[in-house]
Scaffold this motif. Sequence first.
Motif, PDB file in Angstrom:
ATOM      1  N   SER A 240       0.863  -1.185   0.000  1.00 38.28           N
ATOM      2  CA  SER A 240       0.000   0.000   0.000  1.00 38.28           C
ATOM      3  C   SER A 240       0.897   1.232   0.000  1.00 38.28           C
ATOM      4  O   SER A 240       2.109   1.138   0.269  1.00 38.28           O
ATOM      5  N   TYR A 241       0.310   2.373  -0.285  1.00 43.97           N
ATOM      6  CA  TYR A 241       1.112   3.598  -0.270  1.00 43.97           C
ATOM      7  C   TYR A 241       1.702   3.839   1.119  1.00 43.97           C
ATOM      8  O   TYR A 241       2.865   4.216   1.251  1.00 43.97           O
ATOM      9  N   ARG A 242       0.892   3.585   2.143  1.00 48.65           N
ATOM     10  CA  ARG A 242       1.387   3.827   3.513  1.00 48.65           C
ATOM     11  C   ARG A 242       2.584   2.929   3.821  1.00 48.65           C
ATOM     12  O   ARG A 242       3.568   3.359   4.420  1.00 48.65           O
ATOM     13  N   GLU A 243       2.508   1.659   3.380  1.00 51.47           N
ATOM     14  CA  GLU A 243       3.604   0.730   3.634  1.00 51.47           C
ATOM     15  C   GLU A 243       4.837   1.102   2.805  1.00 51.47           C
ATOM     16  O   GLU A 243       5.972   1.040   3.300  1.00 51.47           O
ATOM     17  N   LEU A 244       4.614   1.502   1.559  1.00 55.41           N
ATOM     18  CA  LEU A 244       5.741   1.923   0.722  1.00 55.41           C
ATOM     19  C   LEU A 244       6.473   3.113   1.344  1.00 55.41           C
ATOM     20  O   LEU A 244       7.705   3.204   1.293  1.00 55.41           O
ATOM     21  N   SER A 245       5.703   4.030   1.913  1.00 57.25           N
ATOM     22  CA  SER A 245       6.304   5.257   2.449  1.00 57.25           C
ATOM     23  C   SER A 245       7.224   4.984   3.635  1.00 57.25           C
ATOM     24  O   SER A 245       8.070   5.817   3.984  1.00 57.25           O
ATOM     25  N   LYS A 246       7.088   3.795   4.268  1.00 60.26           N
ATOM     26  CA  LYS A 246       7.978   3.457   5.383  1.00 60.26           C
ATOM     27  C   LYS A 246       9.427   3.296   4.913  1.00 60.26           C
ATOM     28  O   LYS A 246      10.352   3.362   5.716  1.00 60.26           O
ATOM     29  N   ALA A 247       9.602   3.062   3.603  1.00 59.63           N
ATOM     30  CA  ALA A 247      10.959   2.874   3.073  1.00 59.63           C
ATOM     31  C   ALA A 247      11.761   4.164   3.090  1.00 59.63           C
ATOM     32  O   ALA A 247      12.937   4.168   2.729  1.00 59.63           O
ATOM     33  N   GLN A 248      11.130   5.261   3.502  1.00 60.70           N
ATOM     34  CA  GLN A 248      11.897   6.494   3.656  1.00 60.70           C
ATOM     35  C   GLN A 248      12.918   6.339   4.782  1.00 60.70           C
ATOM     36  O   GLN A 248      13.894   7.085   4.851  1.00 60.70           O
ATOM     37  N   ASN A 249      12.676   5.375   5.679  1.00 60.56           N
ATOM     38  CA  ASN A 249      13.569   5.180   6.823  1.00 60.56           C
ATOM     39  C   ASN A 249      14.257   3.815   6.835  1.00 60.56           C
ATOM     40  O   ASN A 249      15.217   3.622   7.570  1.00 60.56           O
ATOM     41  N   GLN A 250      13.768   2.857   6.036  1.00 57.73           N
ATOM     42  CA  GLN A 250      14.336   1.514   6.078  1.00 57.73           C
ATOM     43  C   GLN A 250      14.023   0.774   4.777  1.00 57.73           C
ATOM     44  O   GLN A 250      13.079   1.103   4.084  1.00 57.73           O
ATOM     45  N   PHE A 251      14.843  -0.233   4.445  1.00 59.90           N
ATOM     46  CA  PHE A 251      14.555  -1.109   3.307  1.00 59.90           C
ATOM     47  C   PHE A 251      13.323  -1.952   3.620  1.00 59.90           C
ATOM     48  O   PHE A 251      13.105  -2.357   4.763  1.00 59.90           O
ATOM     49  N   THR A 252      12.529  -2.235   2.589  1.00 60.50           N
ATOM     50  CA  THR A 252      11.376  -3.126   2.744  1.00 60.50           C
ATOM     51  C   THR A 252      11.506  -4.254   1.734  1.00 60.50           C
ATOM     52  O   THR A 252      11.716  -4.001   0.548  1.00 60.50           O
ATOM     53  N   SER A 278      14.451   2.688  -1.991  1.00 68.83           N
ATOM     54  CA  SER A 278      14.264   4.086  -1.585  1.00 68.83           C
ATOM     55  C   SER A 278      12.863   4.532  -1.956  1.00 68.83           C
ATOM     56  O   SER A 278      12.243   3.996  -2.876  1.00 68.83           O
ATOM     57  N   PHE A 279      12.356   5.522  -1.215  1.00 74.81           N
ATOM     58  CA  PHE A 279      11.015   6.063  -1.452  1.00 74.81           C
ATOM     59  C   PHE A 279      10.989   7.490  -0.920  1.00 74.81           C
ATOM     60  O   PHE A 279      11.392   7.740   0.205  1.00 74.81           O
ATOM     61  N   SER A 280      10.527   8.413  -1.755  1.00 78.77           N
ATOM     62  CA  SER A 280      10.417   9.808  -1.317  1.00 78.77           C
ATOM     63  C   SER A 280       9.205  10.443  -1.981  1.00 78.77           C
ATOM     64  O   SER A 280       8.721   9.957  -3.005  1.00 78.77           O
ATOM     65  N   VAL A 281       8.709  11.515  -1.401  1.00 80.90           N
ATOM     66  CA  VAL A 281       7.529  12.210  -1.926  1.00 80.90           C
ATOM     67  C   VAL A 281       7.851  13.699  -2.047  1.00 80.90           C
ATOM     68  O   VAL A 281       8.360  14.316  -1.108  1.00 80.90           O
ATOM     69  N   ASP A 282       7.562  14.244  -3.204  1.00 76.04           N
ATOM     70  CA  ASP A 282       7.765  15.671  -3.445  1.00 76.04           C
ATOM     71  C   ASP A 282       6.563  16.221  -4.195  1.00 76.04           C
ATOM     72  O   ASP A 282       5.784  15.471  -4.799  1.00 76.04           O
ATOM     73  N   SER A 283       6.437  17.521  -4.164  1.00 73.39           N
ATOM     74  CA  SER A 283       5.427  18.186  -4.986  1.00 73.39           C
ATOM     75  C   SER A 283       6.104  18.713  -6.242  1.00 73.39           C
ATOM     76  O   SER A 283       7.163  19.335  -6.168  1.00 73.39           O
TER      77      SER A 283
END
Length: 547
Positions: A240-252, A278-283
């Motif tokens: 899910s997007y929420r789970e993917l976003s955890k990769a901002q701090n750790q490998f999944t 890696s996972f990051s969010v920008d506008s």
Amino acid sequence: MSLGGASERSVPATKIEITVSCRNLLDLDTFSKSDPMVVLYTQSRASQEWREFGRTEVIDNTLNPDFVRKFVLDYFFEEKQNLRFDVYNVDSKTNISKPDFLGQAFLALGEVIGGQGSRVERTLTGVPGKKCGTILLTAEELSNCRDIATMQLCANKLDKKDFFGKSDPFLVFYRSNEDGTFTICHKTEVVKNTLNPVWQPFSIPVRALCNGDYDRTVKIDVYDWDRDGSHDFIGEFTTSYRELSKAQNQFTVYEVLNPRKKCKKKKYVNSGTVTLLSFSVDSEFTFVDYIKGGTQLNFTVAIDFTASNGNPLQPTSLHYMSPYQLSAYAMALKAVGEIIQDYDSDKLFPAYGFGAKLPPEGRISHQFPLVWYWSELTLCALGVLESYFQMQLYGPTYFAPVINQVARAAAKISDGSQYYVLLIITDGVISDMTQTKEAIVSASSLPMSIIIVGVGPAMFEAMEELDGDDVRVSSRGRYAERDIVQFVPFRDYVDRSGNQVLSMARLAKDVLAEIPEQLLSYMRTRDIQPRPPPPANPSPIPAPEQP
């Protein structure tokens, strides 16, 4: 092959907020001024029926209302989203009757977005013998539609699928829908001959991934690429997007599972693993930002005049102009042109023919001008019928000359003010594949996209090589900078009931869906930011109303 039974629904586009004002409305009240309200209707693509979408509030005693209540619409560049605005004088908020009708306006959502500064003004009509005033519409993209997720993935110990090698793996991302179906929203590039691929980082709008629901299921399929399109399924996993976003701090790490193997083999563990590195969010700037800032879409069409189309004067010809229905060429052109025109201020489209012998010398030309123009959604061909009598349909089928012609024009524009879209309509496989690949690779660094539509019964498999969705087009060791080509056979979109409107809508939806992202990819690689929207040029302010 169809990947994972993906739904045909469009990837969610951005949301657009429409603000409505009116000027100089009819005054139907005897002792005061009208009490106006606007009702918005949207048109069904399939049935062509109008359905009420929403209403503004009622503003008492004014002929020049500025409504507070907005209309929020999903925006799809690739669809013709027809709108109808009806204006009423409402004495009772529950009673809208014909005597209270003040006028109406018809237009497409693309016309509002493509207007200067994403603003348009239209004359209201519908009351015989009366000037009904005007309606002013402004489009604004909602700010929460700008989030872009960027991620990178790799895999380890994937199943071996190729007999003489390992595997050529790629990933396909699907967003889940509320009815349990899945919609494809991204494909990675293919990494050749490895069981441990590392894919390039990629970016995707958050709305495309989860439609704003951070807990919505995202399914990811792993495939082994095959040249004939029959890609081999390796396995799948969900997140899910929420789970993917955890990769901002750790490998999944995800296990890739093949349900069939899991059922058949007792000792089956998995078909490999995929790691989110890696996972990051920008506008980021959006397609609407560039259009609102004045970027124009310049549309050019190239028509196949080779002999395989048949005698244009005979009903069996693909060029035959029947008085009762459009030819496949005309339908393809109308389907794309009707949408592109909303983003082109002069609505004048250059057109070229290729593959004919031209008088008086009988010289074969692969790039000769036709005289076409577009007016009020009606395609008019001036001099084309006469050309049929004068020219001789011949061959072979060459694309490179017309691609290079448009590329020369695009090369002169580097400030982001213009983006070129070339539509090539052909009935056969091209004869200059090597030269066409070279032209595409060169054009990939320019503000330009190419749409190729195949008409007629020919086998077009070789043309898929030009569409760089799976493997980027290359020429003499040089790869295309961007994927700029979309190829489709028109027969895949023909409605079985003979509904030409539906056929054209289906075609446009598929061939135009990639244009916004292709434009954005060019702007990003050149670090071109959208220009500020031009200042508003409002209608003359009416004289103060007297009580």
